[in-house]
Write an enzyme that holds these catalytic residues in place. Structure first.
Site, PDB file in Angstrom:
ATOM      1  N   CYS A   2       0.838  -1.192   0.000  1.00 14.30           N
ATOM      2  CA  CYS A   2       0.000   0.000   0.000  1.00 14.30           C
ATOM      3  C   CYS A   2       0.878   1.248   0.000  1.00 14.30           C
ATOM      4  CB  CYS A   2      -0.935   0.087   1.203  1.00 14.30           C
ATOM      5  SG  CYS A   2      -1.966  -1.350   1.416  1.00 14.30           S
ATOM      6  N   ARG A  27       3.530  -0.249  -5.167  1.00 17.21           N
ATOM      7  CA  ARG A  27       3.392  -0.877  -3.850  1.00 17.21           C
ATOM      8  C   ARG A  27       2.066  -1.625  -3.689  1.00 17.21           C
ATOM      9  NH1 ARG A  27       6.678   0.649   0.301  1.00 17.21           N
ATOM     10  NH2 ARG A  27       4.987   0.246   1.745  1.00 17.21           N
ATOM     11  N   TRP A  75      -2.837  -2.726  -1.608  1.00 11.70           N
ATOM     12  CA  TRP A  75      -2.530  -4.142  -1.827  1.00 11.70           C
ATOM     13  C   TRP A  75      -3.290  -4.875  -0.743  1.00 11.70           C
ATOM     14  CZ3 TRP A  75      -0.019  -8.204   0.790  1.00 11.70           C
ATOM     15  CH2 TRP A  75       0.333  -9.295  -0.013  1.00 11.70           C
ATOM     16  N   ASN A  99      -1.719   2.157   6.067  1.00 12.59           N
ATOM     17  CA  ASN A  99      -0.783   1.201   5.497  1.00 12.59           C
ATOM     18  C   ASN A  99      -0.325   0.297   6.644  1.00 12.59           C
ATOM     19  OD1 ASN A  99       1.227  -0.119   4.114  1.00 12.59           O
ATOM     20  ND2 ASN A  99       2.594   1.658   3.970  1.00 12.59           N
ATOM     21  N   GLY A 100      -0.522  -1.019   6.509  1.00  9.82           N
ATOM     22  CA  GLY A 100      -0.120  -1.932   7.582  1.00  9.82           C
ATOM     23  C   GLY A 100      -1.268  -2.857   7.954  1.00  9.82           C
ATOM     24  N   GLU A 485      16.743 -17.853  -7.953  1.00 16.52           N
ATOM     25  CA  GLU A 485      16.377 -16.497  -8.362  1.00 16.52           C
ATOM     26  C   GLU A 485      15.764 -16.513  -9.766  1.00 16.52           C
ATOM     27  OE1 GLU A 485      15.835 -13.869  -6.967  1.00 16.52           O
ATOM     28  OE2 GLU A 485      15.983 -12.294  -8.463  1.00 16.52           O
ATOM     29  N   LYS A 489      11.954 -15.257 -10.608  1.00 12.54           N
ATOM     30  CA  LYS A 489      11.635 -14.222 -11.594  1.00 12.54           C
ATOM     31  C   LYS A 489      10.562 -14.723 -12.544  1.00 12.54           C
ATOM     32  CE  LYS A 489      12.878 -11.460 -10.087  1.00 12.54           C
ATOM     33  NZ  LYS A 489      13.645 -11.270  -8.902  1.00 12.54           N
ATOM     34  N   GLU A 492       7.113 -14.984 -10.867  1.00 11.65           N
ATOM     35  CA  GLU A 492       6.526 -13.688 -10.538  1.00 11.65           C
ATOM     36  C   GLU A 492       5.859 -13.008 -11.716  1.00 11.65           C
ATOM     37  OE1 GLU A 492       8.894 -11.006  -7.537  1.00 11.65           O
ATOM     38  OE2 GLU A 492      10.264 -11.975  -8.921  1.00 11.65           O
ATOM     39  N   HIS A 508      17.223 -37.254  -6.667  1.00 12.78           N
ATOM     40  CA  HIS A 508      16.614 -37.703  -5.411  1.00 12.78           C
ATOM     41  C   HIS A 508      15.094 -37.485  -5.410  1.00 12.78           C
ATOM     42  CE1 HIS A 508      20.487 -38.594  -3.686  1.00 12.78           C
ATOM     43  NE2 HIS A 508      20.915 -37.415  -4.118  1.00 12.78           N
ATOM     44  N   LYS A 604       5.471  -4.194  -4.193  1.00 15.58           N
ATOM     45  CA  LYS A 604       6.858  -3.939  -3.803  1.00 15.58           C
ATOM     46  C   LYS A 604       6.846  -3.638  -2.313  1.00 15.58           C
ATOM     47  CE  LYS A 604      10.987  -2.969  -5.733  1.00 15.58           C
ATOM     48  NZ  LYS A 604      11.535  -4.145  -6.415  1.00 15.58           N
TER      49      LYS A 604
HETATM   50  C1  F6R Z   1      11.254 -10.652  -5.909  1.00 19.79           C
HETATM   51  C2  F6R Z   1      10.979  -9.639  -4.917  1.00 19.79           C
HETATM   52  C3  F6R Z   1      10.685 -10.078  -3.521  1.00 19.79           C
HETATM   53  C4  F6R Z   1      11.575  -9.286  -2.545  1.00 19.79           C
HETATM   54  C5  F6R Z   1      11.189  -9.615  -1.099  1.00 19.79           C
HETATM   55  C6  F6R Z   1      12.098  -8.926  -0.113  1.00 19.79           C
HETATM   56  O1  F6R Z   1      11.472 -10.092  -7.164  1.00 19.79           O
HETATM   57  O2  F6R Z   1      10.986  -8.472  -5.187  1.00 19.79           O
HETATM   58  O3  F6R Z   1      10.869 -11.450  -3.366  1.00 19.79           O
HETATM   59  O4  F6R Z   1      12.904  -9.620  -2.789  1.00 19.79           O
HETATM   60  O5  F6R Z   1       9.870  -9.217  -0.881  1.00 19.79           O
HETATM   61  O6  F6R Z   1      12.052  -7.556  -0.240  1.00 19.79           O
HETATM   62  P1  F6R Z   1      13.173  -6.632   0.372  1.00 19.79           P
HETATM   63  O7  F6R Z   1      14.439  -6.936  -0.326  1.00 19.79           O
HETATM   64  O8  F6R Z   1      12.692  -5.224   0.108  1.00 19.79           O
HETATM   65  O9  F6R Z   1      13.253  -6.948   1.834  1.00 19.79           O
END
Ligand code: F6R
Length: 609
Positions: A2, A27, A75, A99-100, A485, A489, A492, A508, A604
């Protein structure tokens, strides 16, 4: 999660709110809304989905002039993404954005319903505004003598009752000249605007850049009451600072997506991240001192998501180079396992945003247990940088794509440098070895420069990898976290099922899945365990899995092949392969018609548990 904004002043309130929400939309984009106050009239606009829906609604409306307003981009946590659940939330005569998460909202809601309040949403947020009005109504029933005082007190009483994480902006017809604000656990900034009598609010600094004269990054437990006559803080625990003035680095610069721009930026931001830190014969960090390792026998790392993958990569480097025992845990698991924390442990958290709730809580636990703490973070002045004993900033610049890219490469660069810095302190590395590592480190920006042919190849390959029943990304050693990773990606932004796996583990169990519809993305670096991973890939190929190899060396069993450059160090291969994986997932997502920068269900900076 948010984003919230607020405005008091004589400029275009609606514009500030909508522009600010645009900056914060990454966000959360389940819904958005604004409340605009004019004397004792409040106009409210809410829309489901992306901000453009709200902008359209506002543009098609008859707007008055407003000198106060609050806004929110959501969000969803409690309650589905619907217009009713969109913020701002109304009581009878007040509105709130939040927010929270209010953890004790159920008991508060019950209490308020028993007191006659009617709720219309399924959110936790709505209790805030009803609680406020409940206190205010009671106070006004007792005495009408000082209504302003009653309103201020009602806000303070409300805050007292809330548990959880929250940053709040509240406006009310009861005192229509003010915004009441408070921060606990979720970020909030209050600013003096460039124009006279202007007060601005935002949950991160992007909406304020260029418009704020000075800002206060609110600490937990700090709030206040703002009007055109100034800002009254409810405690002394605040200080003013200034913001950078340039927004240009937040634009797309001709790239199709922020994610693409950020992938391409990696070479230069990693250079920035190394600036001044690689000296002739050693690594230097101004932010820490060699004594950081005094009394330390062990490193424990905590992080989430992509940051966790950077941490896992570094756990190989801390043991291999610094010869320090190193363990790593996902922050959300760490918190509840009653971990054994001893003071001979250096506790490192890694976070792009510095606000991720689970990582922040893990950091709090470590601090409480008296451990030395270090945060590797991209956002200065974030909650984690303010809490940890030491901070190393990754200098990646604002990362806007929800799928993290340049945060990961800068984190990994910092952690590699840190492992060498520790190796030097521990005398666990020879002079020659250190020099050869430094030589390789200096080459990282070059290995992150994107070769057009590679990008083209990922575009062409993306056609093939749209269907099938799943992806396995496999690698060994540090290429295992890289495989994780790559899979993350893809998940996501493409919404395709993918797993990262240690290549040696496939036999395994997972190898049972192998058939032509199982796509294996095999990371086969020249400089690390090449023969070992080759055997693992051969096993998969023999069982008809479709193999896409990423390697500088020919591999005859590949169905598809992405050729990386021959280099002398496995970490340089690591960075080059990282870019390949980022581009591949982006191009698959583009071909599937997905929103690359704002993938569904994500946001984010995850500031809820
Ligand atoms: C993946 C992604 C998330 C963040 C995770 C941690 O692309 O963006 O998995 O890496 O939410 O976020 P931070 O690094 O801000 O603590």
């Amino acid at each position: 999660m948010c984003g919230i904004v607020g405005y008091i002043g004589k400029q275009d309130t609606t514009k500030f709110l909508l522009d600010g929400l645009k900056e914060l939309e990454y966000r959360g984009y389940d819904s958005a809304g604004i409340a605009l106050l004019n004397k004792d009239k409040i106009d409210v606009f809410k829309a489901l989905g992306k901000l453009n829906n709200l902008i359209e609604k506002v543009e098609n409306s008859d707007l008055g002039t407003y000198e106060i307003g609050i806004g929110h981009t959501r969000w969803a946590t409690h309650g589905k993404p619907t217009e009713l659940n969109a913020h701002p939330h109304l009581g009878e005569y007040s509105y709130v954005v939040h927010n929270g998460i209010i953890e004790n909202y159920k008991e508060l809601k019950e209490e308020l319903i028993n007191a006659g309040h009617k709720f219309v949403s399924q959110t936790d947020t709505e209790v805030i505004v009803h609680l406020f009005e409940n206190y205010l109504n009671k106070a006004n029933e007792q005495s009408q003598e000082n209504k302003v005082n009653n309103t201020n007190q009602a806000f303070k009483d409300t805050i007292e009752r809330l548990e959880g994480a929250f940053s709040i902006l509240l406006i009310s017809k009861a005192d229509p000249t003010k915004i009441f604000f408070f921060k606990h656990g979720s970020p909030l900034i209050v600013a003096r605007g460039k124009e006279d009598n202007e007060v601005l609010f935002a949950s991160s600094d992007a909406p304020l850049i260029g418009l704020a004269k000075e800002v206060v990054y609110l600490e937990d437990g700090v709030g206040g009451i703002a009007s055109k006559n100034g800002i009254e803080f409810l405690s002394d625990d605040y200080s003013w600072s200034t913001l950078p003035t340039s927004k240009q680095f937040a634009q797309k610069d001709g790239f199709r997506f922020f994610m693409e721009k950020e992938i391409y930026e990696q070479s230069s931001v990693v250079s920035d991240c190394m600036l001044g830190r690689i000296q002739d014969e050693e690594i230097l960090f101004d932010e820490i001192e060699e004594s950081i390792l005094d009394g330390i026998k062990e490193i424990k790392i905590c992080a989430c998501g992509t940051s966790f993958h950077a941490g896992l990569t570094s756990s190989y480097l801390f043991e291999r180079l610094s010869k320090i025992k190193c363990s790593i845990e996902v922050a959300s698991e760490f918190r509840y396992k009653e971990p054994m924390l001893t003071k001979d442990t250096l506790f490192i958290v890694i976070s792009q945003s510095g606000e991720t709730a689970d990582t922040l809580e893990a950091l709090k636990m470590a601090k409480k247990a008296g451990l030395k703490t270090l945060v590797i973070c991209n956002v200065d002045n974030s909650s984690m940088t303010r809490m940890a004993d030491f901070t190393i900033l990754t200098r990646a610049g604002i990362e806007k794509g929800v799928a993290s890219t340049k945060a990961f490469s800068t984190q990994t660069a910092v952690l590699w440098m840190l492992s060498l810095y520790f190796a030097k302190i521990n005398a666990s590395i020879s002079f020659e070895k250190l020099q050869s590592e430094l030589l390789a480190l200096r080459e990282v920006p070059k290995s992150l420069i994107i070769d057009d042919k590679i990008h083209e190849k990922t575009k062409r390959l993306s056609k093939r990898y749209l269907h099938g029943h799943g992806f396995f990304f496999i690698g060994r050693d540090v290429f295992f976290p890289l495989a994780l990773e790559g899979a993350l990606k893809l998940k996501e932004i493409s919404y395709l099922h993918a797993e990262g796996y240690p290549a040696g583990e496939m036999k395994h169990g997972p190898i049972a899945l192998a058939d032509p519809e199982l796509f294996t993305i095999a990371l086969m670096p020249q400089n690390l365990l090449y023969d070992k991973i080759k055997s693992n890939v051969e096993e998969l190929s023999a069982r008809d899995s479709t193999i896409c190899t990423v390697s500088p060396l020919d591999f005859e069993l590949s169905d598809d092949f992405i050729r990386t450059q021959e280099t002398s160090h496995y970490m340089l291969e690591f960075f080059e392969m990282l870019v390949v994986l980022q581009l591949l997932s982006m191009e698959i997502s583009v071909r599937l018609g997905n929103d690359v920068d704002m993938p569904r269900n994500l946001a984010k900076s995850v500031t809820v548990e």
